[in-house]
Design a protein around this motif. Structure first.
Motif, PDB file in Angstrom:
ATOM      1  N   VAL A  40      67.922  28.002  78.251  1.00 19.29           N
ATOM      2  CA  VAL A  40      69.706  27.157  78.699  1.00 19.29           C
ATOM      3  C   VAL A  40      69.830  26.277  77.844  1.00 19.29           C
ATOM      4  CG1 VAL A  40      70.046  25.192  80.253  1.00 19.29           C
ATOM      5  CG2 VAL A  40      69.513  27.808  81.503  1.00 19.29           C
ATOM      6  N   GLY A  41      68.746  25.494  77.348  1.00 16.62           N
ATOM      7  CA  GLY A  41      68.541  25.373  75.922  1.00 16.62           C
ATOM      8  C   GLY A  41      69.199  25.684  74.857  1.00 16.62           C
ATOM      9  N   GLU A  42      68.239  26.444  74.623  1.00 12.30           N
ATOM     10  CA  GLU A  42      69.298  27.787  73.589  1.00 12.30           C
ATOM     11  C   GLU A  42      70.100  27.691  73.719  1.00 12.30           C
ATOM     12  OE1 GLU A  42      65.729  30.638  73.447  1.00 12.30           O
ATOM     13  OE2 GLU A  42      64.441  30.339  73.366  1.00 12.30           O
ATOM     14  N   ARG A  43      70.670  27.960  74.363  1.00  8.04           N
ATOM     15  CA  ARG A  43      72.223  28.672  74.617  1.00  8.04           C
ATOM     16  C   ARG A  43      73.409  27.000  74.263  1.00  8.04           C
ATOM     17  NH1 ARG A  43      70.550  31.423  79.274  1.00  8.04           N
ATOM     18  NH2 ARG A  43      71.526  30.045  80.346  1.00  8.04           N
ATOM     19  N   MET A  44      72.444  26.049  75.080  1.00  7.84           N
ATOM     20  CA  MET A  44      73.411  24.763  75.021  1.00  7.84           C
ATOM     21  C   MET A  44      73.314  24.610  73.238  1.00  7.84           C
ATOM     22  SD  MET A  44      71.583  21.874  77.889  1.00  7.84           S
ATOM     23  CE  MET A  44      73.354  21.108  77.279  1.00  7.84           C
ATOM     24  N   ALA A  45      71.818  24.298  72.362  1.00  6.44           N
ATOM     25  CA  ALA A  45      72.129  24.308  71.500  1.00  6.44           C
ATOM     26  C   ALA A  45      72.449  24.803  70.464  1.00  6.44           C
ATOM     27  CB  ALA A  45      70.816  24.315  70.309  1.00  6.44           C
ATOM     28  N   GLY A  46      73.022  26.353  70.570  1.00  8.52           N
ATOM     29  CA  GLY A  46      74.252  27.302  70.172  1.00  8.52           C
ATOM     30  C   GLY A  46      75.373  27.163  70.587  1.00  8.52           C
ATOM     31  N   LEU A  47      76.358  25.717  70.904  1.00  4.26           N
ATOM     32  CA  LEU A  47      77.045  26.337  71.307  1.00  4.26           C
ATOM     33  C   LEU A  47      77.619  24.503  70.599  1.00  4.26           C
ATOM     34  CD1 LEU A  47      77.377  26.444  75.333  1.00  4.26           C
ATOM     35  CD2 LEU A  47      78.181  28.298  73.084  1.00  4.26           C
ATOM     36  N   MET A  48      76.652  24.174  70.206  1.00  5.02           N
ATOM     37  CA  MET A  48      76.980  23.205  69.607  1.00  5.02           C
ATOM     38  C   MET A  48      77.008  23.418  68.200  1.00  5.02           C
ATOM     39  SD  MET A  48      74.709  20.948  72.302  1.00  5.02           S
ATOM     40  CE  MET A  48      75.257  18.486  72.329  1.00  5.02           C
ATOM     41  N   PRO A  49      78.071  22.239  67.720  1.00  7.79           N
ATOM     42  CA  PRO A  49      77.906  22.239  66.156  1.00  7.79           C
ATOM     43  C   PRO A  49      76.621  21.479  65.483  1.00  7.79           C
ATOM     44  CG  PRO A  49      79.754  21.145  66.811  1.00  7.79           C
ATOM     45  CD  PRO A  49      78.743  21.433  68.130  1.00  7.79           C
ATOM     46  N   ASP A  50      76.056  20.792  65.926  1.00  9.87           N
ATOM     47  CA  ASP A  50      75.200  20.172  65.389  1.00  9.87           C
ATOM     48  C   ASP A  50      73.898  19.458  66.161  1.00  9.87           C
ATOM     49  OD1 ASP A  50      73.902  18.966  63.131  1.00  9.87           O
ATOM     50  OD2 ASP A  50      74.990  17.278  62.644  1.00  9.87           O
ATOM     51  N   ALA A  51      73.269  20.323  66.948  1.00 16.43           N
ATOM     52  CA  ALA A  51      72.053  20.858  67.731  1.00 16.43           C
ATOM     53  C   ALA A  51      71.008  20.886  67.160  1.00 16.43           C
ATOM     54  CB  ALA A  51      72.662  20.892  69.405  1.00 16.43           C
ATOM     55  N   GLU A  52      69.989  20.357  67.439  1.00 23.53           N
ATOM     56  CA  GLU A  52      68.933  21.178  67.681  1.00 23.53           C
ATOM     57  C   GLU A  52      67.869  20.583  68.581  1.00 23.53           C
ATOM     58  OE1 GLU A  52      65.464  17.365  65.073  1.00 23.53           O
ATOM     59  OE2 GLU A  52      67.378  17.648  64.119  1.00 23.53           O
ATOM     60  N   LEU A  53      67.127  21.806  69.087  1.00 23.54           N
ATOM     61  CA  LEU A  53      66.363  21.454  70.204  1.00 23.54           C
ATOM     62  C   LEU A  53      64.461  21.594  69.536  1.00 23.54           C
ATOM     63  CD1 LEU A  53      65.761  22.376  72.993  1.00 23.54           C
ATOM     64  CD2 LEU A  53      66.180  24.907  72.578  1.00 23.54           C
ATOM     65  N   HIS A  54      63.870  21.417  70.694  1.00 20.47           N
ATOM     66  CA  HIS A  54      62.720  21.260  70.927  1.00 20.47           C
ATOM     67  C   HIS A  54      62.340  21.787  71.980  1.00 20.47           C
ATOM     68  CE1 HIS A  54      61.985  19.835  66.432  1.00 20.47           C
ATOM     69  NE2 HIS A  54      63.743  18.974  67.110  1.00 20.47           N
ATOM     70  N   VAL A  55      61.214  22.378  72.380  1.00 21.21           N
ATOM     71  CA  VAL A  55      60.855  22.826  73.929  1.00 21.21           C
ATOM     72  C   VAL A  55      58.963  22.040  73.647  1.00 21.21           C
ATOM     73  CG1 VAL A  55      59.726  24.799  74.710  1.00 21.21           C
ATOM     74  CG2 VAL A  55      62.366  25.029  73.687  1.00 21.21           C
TER      75      VAL A  55
END
Length: 82
Positions: A40-55
């Motif tokens: 879910v976080g990966e999908r969110m970050a992929g939709l946002m133009p300047d997001a980074e995700l750390h799990v």
């Protein structure tokens, strides 16, 4: 936004809304978050133009129990986007 059985209806951001967030965004996601998997976080970050995700390990709100791990992530993010 959250209740015992999950998110409140009508408070979720749609894909189009996420895509309009034009500010750098840091997402820190617990790998066992009951409100959504890391995917879910990966999908969110992929939709946002300047997001980074750390799990990270743990569940929801991992910054409450893993400050020593998450603090440097936040500090680095803020330094890069000051």
């Amino acid at each position: 936004m959250v209740r015992v059985r999950g998110g409140r209806p009508g408070t979720r951001l749609a894909a189009g809304q996420l895509a309009k967030i034009d500010r750098p965004t840091l997402l820190v996601w617990g790998e066992n978050d009951p409100f959504g998997s890391p995917e879910v976080g990966e999908r969110m970050a992929g939709l946002m133009p300047d997001a980074e995700l750390h799990v990270v390990g743990g569940g929801h709100a991992p910054w409450l129990t893993q400050a020593e791990r998450i603090g440097p992530l936040v500090t680095g993010f803020l330094q890069r986007h000051a």
